[in-house]
Design a protein around this motif. Structure first.
Motif, mmCIF file in Angstrom:
data_model
loop_
_atom_site.group_PDB
_atom_site.id
_atom_site.type_symbol
_atom_site.label_atom_id
_atom_site.label_comp_id
_atom_site.label_asym_id
_atom_site.label_seq_id
_atom_site.Cartn_x
_atom_site.Cartn_y
_atom_site.Cartn_z
ATOM 1 N N MET A 18 42.760 -48.048 8.677
ATOM 2 C CA MET A 18 44.331 -48.623 9.504
ATOM 3 C C MET A 18 45.010 -47.378 10.020
ATOM 4 S SD MET A 18 45.589 -51.174 6.999
ATOM 5 C CE MET A 18 45.725 -52.820 7.317
ATOM 6 N N ASP A 19 45.773 -47.414 11.122
ATOM 7 C CA ASP A 19 46.544 -46.614 11.750
ATOM 8 C C ASP A 19 48.166 -47.288 12.011
ATOM 9 O OD1 ASP A 19 46.062 -47.835 13.956
ATOM 10 O OD2 ASP A 19 45.798 -46.295 15.258
ATOM 11 N N GLY A 20 49.236 -46.591 12.156
ATOM 12 C CA GLY A 20 50.101 -47.202 12.430
ATOM 13 C C GLY A 20 50.515 -48.185 13.561
ATOM 14 N N GLY A 21 49.918 -47.838 14.381
ATOM 15 C CA GLY A 21 49.847 -48.899 15.779
ATOM 16 C C GLY A 21 49.352 -50.104 15.263
ATOM 17 N N GLU A 22 48.227 -50.246 14.678
ATOM 18 C CA GLU A 22 47.486 -51.490 14.094
ATOM 19 C C GLU A 22 48.570 -52.075 13.270
ATOM 20 O OE1 GLU A 22 43.602 -53.078 11.634
ATOM 21 O OE2 GLU A 22 43.819 -50.926 12.222
ATOM 22 N N ILE A 23 49.071 -51.398 12.292
ATOM 23 C CA ILE A 23 50.011 -52.131 11.268
ATOM 24 C C ILE A 23 51.197 -52.745 12.230
ATOM 25 C CG2 ILE A 23 51.439 -51.974 9.345
ATOM 26 C CD1 ILE A 23 49.281 -49.641 8.521
ATOM 27 N N PRO A 30 58.011 -51.960 12.821
ATOM 28 C CA PRO A 30 57.981 -50.491 13.259
ATOM 29 C C PRO A 30 57.163 -49.665 11.832
ATOM 30 C CG PRO A 30 60.178 -50.617 12.831
ATOM 31 C CD PRO A 30 59.441 -52.004 12.684
ATOM 32 N N VAL A 31 56.177 -48.928 12.269
ATOM 33 C CA VAL A 31 55.510 -48.166 11.159
ATOM 34 C C VAL A 31 55.159 -46.918 11.977
ATOM 35 C CG1 VAL A 31 53.441 -47.913 9.611
ATOM 36 C CG2 VAL A 31 54.610 -50.047 10.006
ATOM 37 N N ALA A 32 55.463 -45.515 11.119
ATOM 38 C CA ALA A 32 54.847 -44.396 11.822
ATOM 39 C C ALA A 32 53.427 -44.397 12.121
ATOM 40 C CB ALA A 32 55.493 -43.235 11.086
ATOM 41 N N GLU A 33 53.269 -43.689 13.337
ATOM 42 C CA GLU A 33 51.700 -43.349 13.497
ATOM 43 C C GLU A 33 50.899 -42.766 12.530
ATOM 44 O OE1 GLU A 33 50.206 -44.938 16.195
ATOM 45 O OE2 GLU A 33 51.866 -46.098 16.670
ATOM 46 N N ASP A 34 51.466 -41.809 11.937
ATOM 47 C CA ASP A 34 50.813 -40.807 10.972
ATOM 48 C C ASP A 34 50.679 -41.143 9.674
ATOM 49 O OD1 ASP A 34 53.412 -40.334 10.888
ATOM 50 O OD2 ASP A 34 53.216 -38.289 10.546
ATOM 51 N N VAL A 35 50.257 -42.463 9.276
ATOM 52 C CA VAL A 35 49.830 -42.968 7.898
ATOM 53 C C VAL A 35 48.461 -42.548 7.490
ATOM 54 C CG1 VAL A 35 51.540 -45.041 8.295
ATOM 55 C CG2 VAL A 35 49.256 -45.287 8.746
ATOM 56 N N ARG A 36 48.387 -42.384 5.996
ATOM 57 C CA ARG A 36 47.231 -41.865 5.668
ATOM 58 C C ARG A 36 46.726 -43.334 4.802
ATOM 59 N NH1 ARG A 36 51.148 -38.628 4.296
ATOM 60 N NH2 ARG A 36 50.901 -39.163 1.880
#
Length: 92
Positions: A18-23, A30-36
């Motif tokens: 998963m990445d922030g854009g997909e979420i 809004p979700v930050a793009e750099d999620v782990r």
């Protein structure tokens, strides 16, 4: 018979791949793009977005959409505004 309605969860644990854009697209928040992977991110409800136009700023978008500029900055951070950028807005 009673039916129990459960609201959407307020938090999401990021799964592998998963990445922030997909979420952001899936949950419309809004979700930050750099999620782990394994990170827990808050899911804000009642958000919507618009795409920035040429010459837009946070102030012009706030005036056009009738929301406070401070609320837009809180949701988007102080990132620059450029054409076709997704700008998150609070629900009216």
């Amino acid at each position: 018979m009673l039916t129990l309605k459960i609201e959407r969860g307020r938090y999401l644990r990021v799964r592998r791949g998963m990445d922030g854009g997909e979420i952001s697209r899936r949950f419309n928040c809004p979700v930050a793009e750099d999620v782990r992977e394994g990170q827990i991110v808050p899911l804000l409800s009642g958000c919507r977005y618009v795409f920035a136009r040429v010459g837009d700023s946070y102030a012009s978008i706030a005036a056009r959409e009738r929301v406070r500029e401070e609320d837009i900055i809180r949701l988007n951070g102080v990132k620059p505004v450029y054409p076709a950028r997704r700008i998150w807005l609070p629900e009216r």
